[in-house]
Scaffold this active site. Structure first.
Site, PDB file in Angstrom:
ATOM      1  N   GLU A  51     -61.546 -78.104  83.118  1.00  0.00           N
ATOM      2  CA  GLU A  51     -63.157 -78.060  82.729  1.00  0.00           C
ATOM      3  C   GLU A  51     -63.647 -77.108  83.427  1.00  0.00           C
ATOM      4  OE1 GLU A  51     -61.120 -81.994  81.148  1.00  0.00           O
ATOM      5  OE2 GLU A  51     -61.466 -81.143  83.095  1.00  0.00           O
ATOM      6  N   PHE A 113     -63.392 -97.269  79.469  1.00  0.00           N
ATOM      7  CA  PHE A 113     -62.456 -96.341  79.989  1.00  0.00           C
ATOM      8  C   PHE A 113     -62.917 -94.930  80.008  1.00  0.00           C
ATOM      9  CE2 PHE A 113     -58.781 -93.391  79.138  1.00  0.00           C
ATOM     10  CZ  PHE A 113     -58.055 -93.383  80.496  1.00  0.00           C
ATOM     11  N   GLN A 114     -63.085 -94.153  80.902  1.00  0.00           N
ATOM     12  CA  GLN A 114     -63.765 -92.568  80.679  1.00  0.00           C
ATOM     13  C   GLN A 114     -65.078 -92.577  80.217  1.00  0.00           C
ATOM     14  OE1 GLN A 114     -60.753 -90.039  79.015  1.00  0.00           O
ATOM     15  NE2 GLN A 114     -59.730 -89.927  81.063  1.00  0.00           N
ATOM     16  N   LYS A 163     -68.612 -91.426  70.074  1.00  0.00           N
ATOM     17  CA  LYS A 163     -67.423 -91.098  69.458  1.00  0.00           C
ATOM     18  C   LYS A 163     -67.421 -91.773  68.002  1.00  0.00           C
ATOM     19  CE  LYS A 163     -62.280 -91.495  69.593  1.00  0.00           C
ATOM     20  NZ  LYS A 163     -61.129 -91.674  70.125  1.00  0.00           N
ATOM     21  N   MET A 481     -67.445 -65.498 105.063  1.00  0.00           N
ATOM     22  CA  MET A 481     -68.941 -65.287 105.188  1.00  0.00           C
ATOM     23  C   MET A 481     -69.201 -66.228 106.365  1.00  0.00           C
ATOM     24  SD  MET A 481     -71.772 -63.966 104.826  1.00  0.00           S
ATOM     25  CE  MET A 481     -71.570 -63.011 103.354  1.00  0.00           C
TER      26      MET A 481
END
Length: 567
Positions: A51, A113-114, A163, A481
């Site tokens: 993602e 969940f999630q 959802k 760096m």
């Protein structure tokens, strides 16, 4: 008419002329992806490996095309994996609409969940967030989100759909309104009023005052910031510079806002700025900064910054005025509009003595003839062989500074780099977005071996979609760096910066079905880059460099802008 809620989401994307979306599916967003299947001939979806890669790709697409980028992700870890990309877009004012889905209403707030409160998490790093509970609001929310992202100072917006709102059985009332008309919708007009979306019209008196200050100046300096690029104000800025006959210093985010090889260009300003830019900033009597927020990488010591000059700041965002550096005058407004008005008010000036003096501050660089490969040789090879309009995306670190120092960026969207957030791992995702949005252009991705390890899994995306991106790795076996700071400031205590580990980048490229090259000399670099241009597929060039190569010049953070640690 009545249509499915998910169909309304797709139709709203078409209203905004969206043809490309980047993302990664999951459980809560499945209804949206199922609807996307019906629109696959109209909306191209790029499936990334992660993602975060999708978030950077949508950002790179936005920066390179000037359009609003779009990114999909599911709930929970899918949504939180976007946050680095959201913050990157926010810090650099890049317009991206992030669309996520969350658990259903009955499961909300129960640690399901999630489940995660992504609108709460993203609130500090977005222009706006929306949690959609009522499907009837979908058209208004979608239209508002794109208006907020693109209007005024651009930036990311997040929409989180529950959802149950996207269930196949849910239907809503919908009327297709093209984006050029939907800005006149009552909901958008109300939003513009309440959120001050419309760019403020510059005050005519403020513009007149600046014209008077210009008339009195003997040593003017222009500072080209990211606002010139975001506002596509490059033509107006160039006209101002040439009418003023003034040197132009360029911030990291301003790359492409003014031609990099123009005679008035002095190069980058700030921590790794050129001697000409930094000295000119210290000695000018009038500094006009356009679309620049004076970050700590530019105004290293705000108290002494441009201390001999009257400082003028032009910015679309009123909150940036006097935030980091106190100004003598400012104009709030869109850079393009302010410069149009200013160009109409000033005659042509001649500051030959001043511009010639500033030009002498940058010594001419002699071509290197080292047998071993150096960063300058790598970049000179790319600049010489790549088309002049090639897009360059970078990650963050030494290679980023070298790339900006040695390339000449001539138009907005040609340089894609994470300036504000400094996101290692940004470059390959951004290159994917740029290539998707500019299929006819050569896209070169410069990276370090440390950065590349963070996003190299996106090579599978490059291969699958046949994207001819050329990745050039500045492989010095260290976090360059950070090592440079350790060498100069931390008494050579190289704590956890040596990267004496795999993978073999050539074999990695080949494992993904791409071409890989390893180069150790300038001749090998030239052959490899020519081969990569001819390959018409994704390529990785592993350039072996000395571990102790440094970015020069360098001024330490908090120091006076001309107090160079390295020249």
């Amino acid at each position: 008419m009545k249509i499915r809620a998910t169909q309304a989401i797709m139709e709203c994307l078409l209203e905004q002329e969206v043809d490309t979306v980047f993302g990664y599916p999951g459980g809560t967003i499945l209804n949206v992806y199922d609807e996307l299947y019906n629109y696959k001939d109209k909306i191209h979806h790029v499936l990334t490996a992660h993602e975060q890669g999708a978030s950077h790709a949508a950002d790179g697409y936005a920066r390179s095309t000037g359009k609003v980028g779009v990114c999909f992700a599911t709930s929970g870890p899918g949504a939180t994996n976007l946050t680095t990309g959201i913050a990157t877009a926010y810090m650099d004012s890049s317009p991206v609409v992030f669309i996520t889905c969350n658990v259903s209403e009955p499961l909300l707030g129960k640690d399901s969940f999630q489940e995660v409160d992504i609108t709460g998490i993203a609130m500090p790093i977005t222009k706006a967030t929306y949690l959609v509970r009522d499907p009837q609001t979908i058209p208004d929310v979608m239209r508002q989100a794109f208006a907020v992202a693109a209007t005024g100072r651009p930036g990311p917006v997040l929409i989180d759909f529950l959802k149950n709102v996207t269930a196949p059985s849910v239907e809503i009332d919908y009327e297709f309104i093209p984006w050029k008309q939907n800005r006149a919708c009552s909901s958008i007009q109300a939003l513009a009023t309440s959120h001050d979306l419309k760019p403020p019209e510059p005050d005519q008196g403020d513009v007149d005052k600046l014209a008077e200050m210009i008339a009195q100046s003997k040593r003017p300096l222009l500072l080209c910031g990211g606002g010139v690029v975001r506002g596509r104000a490059d033509k107006e800025f160039k006209e101002l510079a040439e009418k003023l006959d003034a040197p132009v210093a360029i911030t990291v985010m301003g790359g492409g806002g003014f031609p990099g090889n123009h005679p008035l260009t002095t190069g980058m300003i700030g921590m790794h700025g050129s001697r000409a830019s930094n000295v000119a900033c210290n000695e000018c009597d009038l500094l006009i900064a356009v679309g620049c927020r004076f970050s700590d990488r530019v105004a290293l010591d705000p108290a002494s910054f441009a201390s001999q000059a009257k400082i003028v700041q032009i910015d679309i965002d009123r909150s940036e005025i006097d935030k980091n550096v106190l100004t003598d005058h400012h104009i709030v407004g869109d850079a393009k509009r302010v410069l149009e008005l200013l160009d109409q008010r000033i005659p042509r000036y001649h500051h030959r003595e001043w511009t010639e003096y500033v030009r002498t501050l940058n010594p001419a660089q002699e071509p290197e003839s080292n047998a071993r490969l150096t960063p300058q040789q790598v970049l000179e090879t790319i600049r010489r062989l790549a088309p002049q309009d090639a897009i360059v995306s970078t990650d963050v670190g030494q290679h980023q500074m070298w790339s900006i120092q040695h390339f000449h960026f001539d138009y907005p969207g040609q340089l894609l780099t994470s300036g504000g957030f400094g996101t290692m791992g940004f470059g390959l995702g951004a290159a994917i977005g740029a290539q998707a949005g500019n299929p006819d252009k050569v896209v070169v991705h410069t990276t370090g071996d440390g950065c590349f390890r963070m996003n190299c899994h996106e090579l599978c995306t490059v291969e699958h979609y046949h994207l001819p991106i050329i990745t050039v790795i500045f492989n010095n076996g260290t976090l360059g760096m950070v090592r440079q700071w350790q060498h100069l400031i931390y008494h050579e205590r190289y704590s956890e910066t040596t990267l004496d580990r795999g993978p073999d980048f050539v074999k990695l490229a080949e494992a993904y079905g791409l071409k890989g090259f390893r180069v150790t000399t300038p001749e090998e670099m030239e052959r490899a880059f020519r081969a990569a241009l001819d390959a018409k597929c994704g390529c990785v060039i592993d350039c072996r460099l000395d571990m102790d190569e440094m970015v020069r010049p360098m001024v330490a953070g908090g120091a006076h802008i001309t107090d160079f640690l390295l020249n």
